[in-house]
Design a protein around this motif. Structure first.
Motif, PDB file in Angstrom:
ATOM      1  N   ILE A 126      50.254 -33.963 -46.640  1.00  0.00           N
ATOM      2  CA  ILE A 126      50.846 -35.093 -47.357  1.00  0.00           C
ATOM      3  C   ILE A 126      52.162 -35.501 -46.708  1.00  0.00           C
ATOM      4  O   ILE A 126      52.509 -36.683 -46.600  1.00  0.00           O
ATOM      5  CB  ILE A 126      51.050 -34.736 -48.842  1.00  0.00           C
ATOM      6  N   LYS A 127      52.939 -34.500 -46.252  1.00  0.00           N
ATOM      7  CA  LYS A 127      54.216 -34.756 -45.576  1.00  0.00           C
ATOM      8  C   LYS A 127      54.039 -35.100 -44.109  1.00  0.00           C
ATOM      9  O   LYS A 127      55.002 -35.162 -43.351  1.00  0.00           O
ATOM     10  CB  LYS A 127      55.111 -33.520 -45.707  1.00  0.00           C
ATOM     11  N   LYS A 128      52.767 -35.325 -43.701  1.00  0.00           N
ATOM     12  CA  LYS A 128      52.432 -35.633 -42.312  1.00  0.00           C
ATOM     13  C   LYS A 128      52.874 -34.525 -41.358  1.00  0.00           C
ATOM     14  O   LYS A 128      53.292 -34.771 -40.233  1.00  0.00           O
ATOM     15  CB  LYS A 128      53.030 -36.972 -41.902  1.00  0.00           C
ATOM     16  N   GLU A 129      52.791 -33.317 -41.893  1.00  0.00           N
ATOM     17  CA  GLU A 129      53.027 -32.134 -41.068  1.00  0.00           C
ATOM     18  C   GLU A 129      51.711 -31.345 -41.022  1.00  0.00           C
ATOM     19  O   GLU A 129      50.832 -31.545 -41.840  1.00  0.00           O
ATOM     20  CB  GLU A 129      54.134 -31.258 -41.661  1.00  0.00           C
ATOM     21  N   PHE A 130      51.606 -30.453 -40.062  1.00  0.00           N
ATOM     22  CA  PHE A 130      50.409 -29.617 -39.968  1.00  0.00           C
ATOM     23  C   PHE A 130      50.861 -28.165 -39.974  1.00  0.00           C
ATOM     24  O   PHE A 130      51.500 -27.698 -39.031  1.00  0.00           O
ATOM     25  CB  PHE A 130      49.631 -29.923 -38.688  1.00  0.00           C
ATOM     26  N   LEU A 131      50.549 -27.455 -41.054  1.00  0.00           N
ATOM     27  CA  LEU A 131      51.030 -26.085 -41.210  1.00  0.00           C
ATOM     28  C   LEU A 131      49.859 -25.159 -41.541  1.00  0.00           C
ATOM     29  O   LEU A 131      49.228 -25.291 -42.584  1.00  0.00           O
ATOM     30  CB  LEU A 131      52.081 -26.013 -42.326  1.00  0.00           C
ATOM     31  N   LEU A 132      49.571 -24.233 -40.619  1.00  0.00           N
ATOM     32  CA  LEU A 132      48.568 -23.211 -40.873  1.00  0.00           C
ATOM     33  C   LEU A 132      49.193 -22.061 -41.644  1.00  0.00           C
ATOM     34  O   LEU A 132      50.296 -21.613 -41.324  1.00  0.00           O
ATOM     35  CB  LEU A 132      47.993 -22.665 -39.565  1.00  0.00           C
ATOM     36  N   LYS A 133      48.496 -21.599 -42.667  1.00  0.00           N
ATOM     37  CA  LYS A 133      48.955 -20.424 -43.399  1.00  0.00           C
ATOM     38  C   LYS A 133      48.558 -19.142 -42.677  1.00  0.00           C
ATOM     39  O   LYS A 133      49.323 -18.185 -42.626  1.00  0.00           O
ATOM     40  CB  LYS A 133      48.395 -20.431 -44.821  1.00  0.00           C
ATOM     41  N   ASN A 134      47.352 -19.145 -42.138  1.00  0.00           N
ATOM     42  CA  ASN A 134      46.867 -17.947 -41.459  1.00  0.00           C
ATOM     43  C   ASN A 134      45.779 -18.315 -40.471  1.00  0.00           C
ATOM     44  O   ASN A 134      45.335 -19.465 -40.400  1.00  0.00           O
ATOM     45  CB  ASN A 134      46.354 -16.911 -42.459  1.00  0.00           C
ATOM     46  N   LEU A 135      45.353 -17.312 -39.716  1.00  0.00           N
ATOM     47  CA  LEU A 135      44.271 -17.480 -38.760  1.00  0.00           C
ATOM     48  C   LEU A 135      43.474 -16.187 -38.745  1.00  0.00           C
ATOM     49  O   LEU A 135      44.026 -15.118 -38.516  1.00  0.00           O
ATOM     50  CB  LEU A 135      44.833 -17.788 -37.366  1.00  0.00           C
ATOM     51  N   GLU A 136      42.176 -16.278 -39.018  1.00  0.00           N
ATOM     52  CA  GLU A 136      41.296 -15.107 -38.993  1.00  0.00           C
ATOM     53  C   GLU A 136      40.272 -15.282 -37.878  1.00  0.00           C
ATOM     54  O   GLU A 136      39.533 -16.266 -37.859  1.00  0.00           O
ATOM     55  CB  GLU A 136      40.592 -14.931 -40.337  1.00  0.00           C
ATOM     56  N   ILE A 137      40.257 -14.317 -36.959  1.00  0.00           N
ATOM     57  CA  ILE A 137      39.396 -14.396 -35.780  1.00  0.00           C
ATOM     58  C   ILE A 137      38.436 -13.218 -35.801  1.00  0.00           C
ATOM     59  O   ILE A 137      38.861 -12.064 -35.872  1.00  0.00           O
ATOM     60  CB  ILE A 137      40.224 -14.380 -34.482  1.00  0.00           C
ATOM     61  N   SER A 138      37.140 -13.493 -35.729  1.00  0.00           N
ATOM     62  CA  SER A 138      36.120 -12.446 -35.661  1.00  0.00           C
ATOM     63  C   SER A 138      35.406 -12.553 -34.321  1.00  0.00           C
ATOM     64  O   SER A 138      34.852 -13.604 -33.991  1.00  0.00           O
ATOM     65  CB  SER A 138      35.104 -12.585 -36.800  1.00  0.00           C
ATOM     66  N   THR A 139      35.441 -11.474 -33.553  1.00  0.00           N
ATOM     67  CA  THR A 139      34.845 -11.505 -32.222  1.00  0.00           C
ATOM     68  C   THR A 139      33.373 -11.129 -32.261  1.00  0.00           C
ATOM     69  O   THR A 139      32.876 -10.563 -33.236  1.00  0.00           O
ATOM     70  CB  THR A 139      35.561 -10.527 -31.279  1.00  0.00           C
ATOM     71  N   LYS A 140      32.696 -11.423 -31.172  1.00  0.00           N
ATOM     72  CA  LYS A 140      31.369 -10.874 -30.939  1.00  0.00           C
ATOM     73  C   LYS A 140      31.540  -9.455 -30.404  1.00  0.00           C
ATOM     74  O   LYS A 140      32.655  -8.973 -30.243  1.00  0.00           O
ATOM     75  CB  LYS A 140      30.618 -11.751 -29.945  1.00  0.00           C
ATOM     76  N   SER A 141      30.435  -8.777 -30.105  1.00  0.00           N
ATOM     77  CA  SER A 141      30.520  -7.454 -29.494  1.00  0.00           C
ATOM     78  C   SER A 141      31.011  -7.617 -28.059  1.00  0.00           C
ATOM     79  O   SER A 141      30.387  -8.303 -27.250  1.00  0.00           O
ATOM     80  CB  SER A 141      29.143  -6.777 -29.512  1.00  0.00           C
ATOM     81  N   LEU A 142      32.167  -6.992 -27.751  1.00  0.00           N
ATOM     82  CA  LEU A 142      32.823  -7.180 -26.463  1.00  0.00           C
ATOM     83  C   LEU A 142      33.038  -5.844 -25.771  1.00  0.00           C
ATOM     84  O   LEU A 142      33.102  -4.806 -26.415  1.00  0.00           O
ATOM     85  CB  LEU A 142      34.186  -7.854 -26.664  1.00  0.00           C
ATOM     86  N   GLU A 143      33.178  -5.879 -24.457  1.00  0.00           N
ATOM     87  CA  GLU A 143      33.609  -4.690 -23.739  1.00  0.00           C
ATOM     88  C   GLU A 143      35.031  -4.364 -24.174  1.00  0.00           C
ATOM     89  O   GLU A 143      35.910  -5.218 -24.159  1.00  0.00           O
ATOM     90  CB  GLU A 143      33.536  -4.900 -22.234  1.00  0.00           C
ATOM     91  N   ILE A 144      35.247  -3.118 -24.540  1.00  0.00           N
ATOM     92  CA  ILE A 144      36.480  -2.744 -25.210  1.00  0.00           C
ATOM     93  C   ILE A 144      37.723  -3.001 -24.361  1.00  0.00           C
ATOM     94  O   ILE A 144      38.743  -3.473 -24.862  1.00  0.00           O
ATOM     95  CB  ILE A 144      36.421  -1.265 -25.653  1.00  0.00           C
ATOM     96  N   ASN A 145      37.672  -2.724 -23.073  1.00  0.00           N
ATOM     97  CA  ASN A 145      38.835  -2.924 -22.220  1.00  0.00           C
ATOM     98  C   ASN A 145      39.215  -4.390 -22.127  1.00  0.00           C
ATOM     99  O   ASN A 145      40.397  -4.737 -22.058  1.00  0.00           O
ATOM    100  CB  ASN A 145      38.580  -2.360 -20.822  1.00  0.00           C
ATOM    101  N   ASN A 146      38.211  -5.271 -22.120  1.00  0.00           N
ATOM    102  CA  ASN A 146      38.491  -6.703 -22.019  1.00  0.00           C
ATOM    103  C   ASN A 146      39.279  -7.208 -23.218  1.00  0.00           C
ATOM    104  O   ASN A 146      40.257  -7.951 -23.070  1.00  0.00           O
ATOM    105  CB  ASN A 146      37.183  -7.492 -21.893  1.00  0.00           C
ATOM    106  N   LEU A 147      38.844  -6.801 -24.425  1.00  0.00           N
ATOM    107  CA  LEU A 147      39.527  -7.288 -25.620  1.00  0.00           C
ATOM    108  C   LEU A 147      40.935  -6.713 -25.745  1.00  0.00           C
ATOM    109  O   LEU A 147      41.894  -7.444 -26.026  1.00  0.00           O
ATOM    110  CB  LEU A 147      38.722  -6.949 -26.879  1.00  0.00           C
ATOM    111  N   ILE A 148      41.080  -5.387 -25.540  1.00  0.00           N
ATOM    112  CA  ILE A 148      42.392  -4.764 -25.718  1.00  0.00           C
ATOM    113  C   ILE A 148      43.398  -5.316 -24.713  1.00  0.00           C
ATOM    114  O   ILE A 148      44.536  -5.653 -25.064  1.00  0.00           O
ATOM    115  CB  ILE A 148      42.286  -3.237 -25.608  1.00  0.00           C
ATOM    116  N   SER A 149      42.995  -5.434 -23.452  1.00  0.00           N
ATOM    117  CA  SER A 149      43.906  -5.976 -22.442  1.00  0.00           C
ATOM    118  C   SER A 149      44.225  -7.440 -22.731  1.00  0.00           C
ATOM    119  O   SER A 149      45.344  -7.902 -22.487  1.00  0.00           O
ATOM    120  CB  SER A 149      43.301  -5.837 -21.045  1.00  0.00           C
ATOM    121  N   PHE A 150      43.258  -8.174 -23.289  1.00  0.00           N
ATOM    122  CA  PHE A 150      43.489  -9.576 -23.651  1.00  0.00           C
ATOM    123  C   PHE A 150      44.535  -9.676 -24.760  1.00  0.00           C
ATOM    124  O   PHE A 150      45.482 -10.460 -24.669  1.00  0.00           O
ATOM    125  CB  PHE A 150      42.183 -10.215 -24.099  1.00  0.00           C
TER     126      PHE A 150
END
Length: 373
Positions: free
Chosen positions: A97-121
């Motif tokens: 309404i104030k012509k601003e954009f404000l995120l309260k939170n962000l929830e990210i769910s990954t697929k099954s990944l190689e563990i080293n790739n995700l942790i280093s990322f």
């Protein structure tokens, strides 16, 4: 005129109610907020980019916000790409309404990944010691992660972020003497605390499990506490040689079958230097066989080349180079079993040993006293 106004009001109200119901239950797809969400990603780390498809928007009347969700997303940073299952966020209606954009939170769910790739990322923009620990310890496995971030009024990440998920078929690579593989567990990370639950692993091809292992940061060190259990283990020669090297080098162990429950604590630093190890164990020895190195033939005429402990209950405590063992059960070193209880305390190179032996149907002789049983 009144009827026209009334009908117009009813139509507008109906459209508003239907729109609210539609937005609250079915939602709409849009790309309108893609650029704003991408800006938040760049606020997290310059160069971080989110490849967004259409976002589905739902109206959340309970907290006056829009709930947004997208699937099949990719997160990119310095040529590294992470496949994302879905991303969820909440957008404040008041900020729109104030012509601003404000995120309260962000929830990210990954697929099954190689563990080293995700942790280093993740460590590229959150260089926490706990994530450093994970990267050093866990190798060659797969991970699923749910990452929850909260933002302040300036769009910065709050320190109450949380990461949880599962690790499957991982290998622990920090302890060269022991082969730890097939590691499976769930985890939950919050600020200064990392918890592992339902841990199953093979240690030199022997099965172990733990209900919980807790890692807590204390200034520049980490306190680790937890438990490890095993069902009946019959040590093979290779495994026995390894355990004899570190724990039973002076006892001539030939065979051991046991179950155990162990509580432990220790402290380590970023260089993986360990100290203050404390272990409390309850062990059931089904069978423990070792070579007879005792010259007791004159007391026990039928003593053999081997001594075997059977169905012995042990309480073992270790702390600051002091080992305490209390136990009782059957012992076989002549033709028939006898009963033994014992208390052993080893402090560095000092050894204090007390025992009580109840002889049942075996011969016993003290020639100096002219005594024979």
């Amino acid at each position: 005129m009144k009827k026209i106004i009334y009908r117009t009001f009813i139509v507008i109200l109906s459209i508003l109610i239907v729109s609210v119901i539609y937005l609250s239950t079915i939602g709409i797809e849009t790309t309108r907020f893609n650029s704003q969400i991408s800006k938040y990603a760049k606020n997290i780390k310059n160069g971080l980019d989110i490849d967004l498809k259409k976002i589905k928007i739902f109206l959340n009347l309970t907290n006056l916000s829009l709930s947004a969700k997208t699937v099949g997303t990719k997160i990119k940073y310095k040529k590294k790409i992470i496949e994302i299952n879905n991303i969820k966020t909440q957008i404040s209606l008041n900020s729109l309404i104030k012509k601003e954009f404000l995120l309260k939170n962000l929830e990210i769910s990954t697929k099954s990944l190689e563990i080293n790739n995700l942790i280093s990322f993740v460590r590229t923009f959150q260089k926490t010691p706990e994530l450093f620990l994970l990267e050093k310890l866990v190798k060659n496995g797969y991970i699923i992660a749910d990452i929850k971030l909260d933002f302040d009024s300036n769009g910065k990440i709050k320190k109450n972020y949380e990461i949880k998920g599962f690790v499957k078929d991982a290998k622990l690579g920090a302890i060269s003497q022991f082969n730890l593989k097939k590691l499976n567990f769930s985890y939950n990370y919050k600020k200064d605390n990392l918890v592992f639950n339902d841990v199953f692993f093979l240690l030199n091809d022997l099965n172990f499990f733990s209900n919980k292992i807790d890692v807590t940061k204390q200034e520049n060190e980490f306190l680790v506490s937890g438990n490890i259990e095993n069902k009946k283990i019959d040590l093979s020669q290779n495994s026995l040689d390894l355990f004899k090297k570190y724990f039973f080098s002076d006892f001539g162990i030939q065979k051991i079958k046991f179950t155990s429950k162990n509580d432990f604590t220790f402290i380590f630093n970023k260089k993986l230097n360990f100290k203050n190890l404390k272990i409390d164990s309850k062990v059931l020895i089904d069978e423990l066989e070792f070579l007879n190195q005792l010259k007791l033939k004159k007391f026990f005429p039928q003593i053999g080349e081997k001594i075997t402990f059977l169905n012995n209950n042990l309480k073992i405590a270790y702390k600051k180079n002091e080992l305490s063992v209390q136990g009782e059960g059957d012992i076989a070193f002549q033709n028939q079993k006898d009963y033994i209880s014992y208390n052993l305390i080893k402090n560095k190179d000092l050894l204090d040993f007390e025992t009580s032996l109840k002889i049942k149907n075996n011969p016993f002789s003290i020639k100096i006293l002219n005594y024979e049983k």
